[in-house]
Enzyme design. Structure first.
Site: not given
Ligand code: RIB
Length: 305
Positions: A43, A246-247, A286
Site C-alpha cells: 500500500n 496511514g499507508d 482507494s
C-alpha cells in the site's frame, strides 16, 4: 529522482463489511465480501507510485498473490524485487464496520519467509541518496534497517503493526519514524491515551537525531525533530473505510518532501490524500492519484523532481 525502496508486506485482503466488529463468541453476517490487494508495504509503495515517485517494492508472495503485481505496476511501482515462492501469500482478514473502522487479523505467508541473504542482495543495489521505507509486517526488519543504514540510505520506519518485537529492533538506525497515536504512545512509554504532543516530545527526546511524524486521526498530524514542531489539522471527509489511510499518509508525506515542499505543506498534502482514501473502500485501490491530491501544484513546486 530519489529512488525509494519499500521493503515490506504484500497481502490478499479478505474484507467483510459488518455492522460492528464481531465480539468474542458472536457470529455475524457481512453485507459484502471482497478480495483486494493489500499489505502495508504494498500500500505504501502504491501511494508513492500514485504520487509519481521512483519507487521499488521488495517482498515475497505465493502464486495466489500474483494478481497484485500488475496492479502495482499500473501505479508505477517496480516489482522486480518481489519474489514468488511455493507457499501462500500473506492474508489479512479485515472487518470494516458501519463507521468505517476496521479490525485486522494477519497470516504472514510469504511476508514471513524473507531471508537475510535476500535482504542483503536487494539492498546491495541501493545506496547513498536513496530512501528505505519499512514497516513491521515482514521477517528480518532489523536486518533490513541495518543493511540500509550501512549502505547510506535514509531509513524511514513505520512500526506497524506495533508489537513487543519493535523494541528489539535497531531503532537508533532509523532517521524518520511514522507512527499513529497508539504506536507513538507505546514507543514513548506513555499510556495509550497520552496527548499526541506529549508523546511527540518524548519521542523527540528518545530519538534526538530522528524526525518523527505522528498521525492522530481526528486530532491531526504532528511533526517533531529536535526543537522543530509542525502541525496540520485533519481534512474532513465522509469515512467509509479507514484501511490504508496511514499507508497513504506515509507515501504522500514523503512524496511531498521529495517534490520540495515544506514539512508543513507535506503534512497538509498527506492529510488531504488520507482523507480521500478513507472516503473510498479498499486498501491500495482507494489511494488517490497525484492529480487528485497535488492538483496543479504538482507542476509548480520549486526544486521538484
Ligand atoms: O494498513 C492496511 C493494511 O494492513 C491492509 O491492506 C492489510 O493487508 C494489513 O497489512
Amino acid at each position: 529522482m530519489t529512488r525509494i525502496l519499500v521493503y515490506g508486506s504484500l497481502n490478499i485482503d479478505m474484507v467483510f463489511a459488518v455492522d460492528h466488529i464481531v465480539l468474542p463468541g458472536e457470529t455475524v453476517s457481512s453485507s459484502s465480501f471482497t478480495r483486494n490487494a493489500g499489505g502495508k508495504g504494498a500500500n505504501q509503495a502504491a501511494a508513492l507510485g500514485k504520487a509519481g515517485m521512483n519507487v521499488f517494492l521488495a517482498g515475497k508472495i505465493g502464486a495466489d498473490g500474483k494478481f497484485i503485481l500488475p496492479l502495482l505496476g499500473s501505479y508505477g511501482v517496480d516489482t522486480g524485487n518481489v519474489a514468488v515462492y511455493e507457499g501462500a501469500t500473506g492474508n489479512a482478514l479485515i472487518q470494516v464496520d458501519r463507521n468505517g473502522q476496521n479490525s485486522i487479523v494477519l497470516y504472514p505467508g510469504g511476508n514471513g519467509d524473507i531471508s537475510v541473504s535476500e535482504v542483503e542482495r536487494v539492498i546491495s543495489a541501493f545506496g547513498a541518496g536513496d530512501f528505505l521505507v519499512a514497516q513491521n509486517e515482514i521477517a528480518h526488519t532489523g536486518e533490513i534497517i541495518n543493511a540500509a543504514k550501512k549502505r547510506g540510505l535514509k531509513v524511514h520506519f513505520n512500526p506497524s503493526p506495533y508489537d513487543e518485537k519493535v523494541e528489539a529492533l535497531p531503532l537508533d538506525n532509523v532517521d524518520c519514524f511514522f507512527v499513529n497515536e497508539l504506536e507513538g504512545a507505546a514507543l514513548a512509554g506513555l499510556p495509550k491515551d497520552a496527548p499526541p504532543a506529549a508523546a511527540l516530545d518524548k519521542l523527540v527526546k528518545r530519538f534526538p537525531k530522528a524526525e518523527i511524524i505522528l498521525t492522530a486521526g481526528k486530532n491531526g498530524a504532528y511533526y517533531g525533530q529536535a526543537e522543530t514542531r509542525e502541525y496540520a489539522a485533519i481534512v474532513d471527509a465522509p469515512v467509509v473505510d479507514t484501511t490504508g489511510a496511514g499507508d497513504t499518509f506515509t507515501g504522500y508525506f514523503l512524496a511531498a518532501l521529495v517534490k520540495g515542499m515544506t514539512v508543513r505543506a507535506a503534512l497538509e498534502t498527506a492529510s488531504k490524500a488520507s482523507s480521500i482514501t478513507v472516503s473510498r473502500r479498499g486498501a491500495m485501490e482507494s489511494v488517490p492519484f497525484a492529480v487528485e491530491v497535488f492538483g496543479s501544484r504538482l507542476f509548480h513546486v520549486e526544486g521538484g523532481n
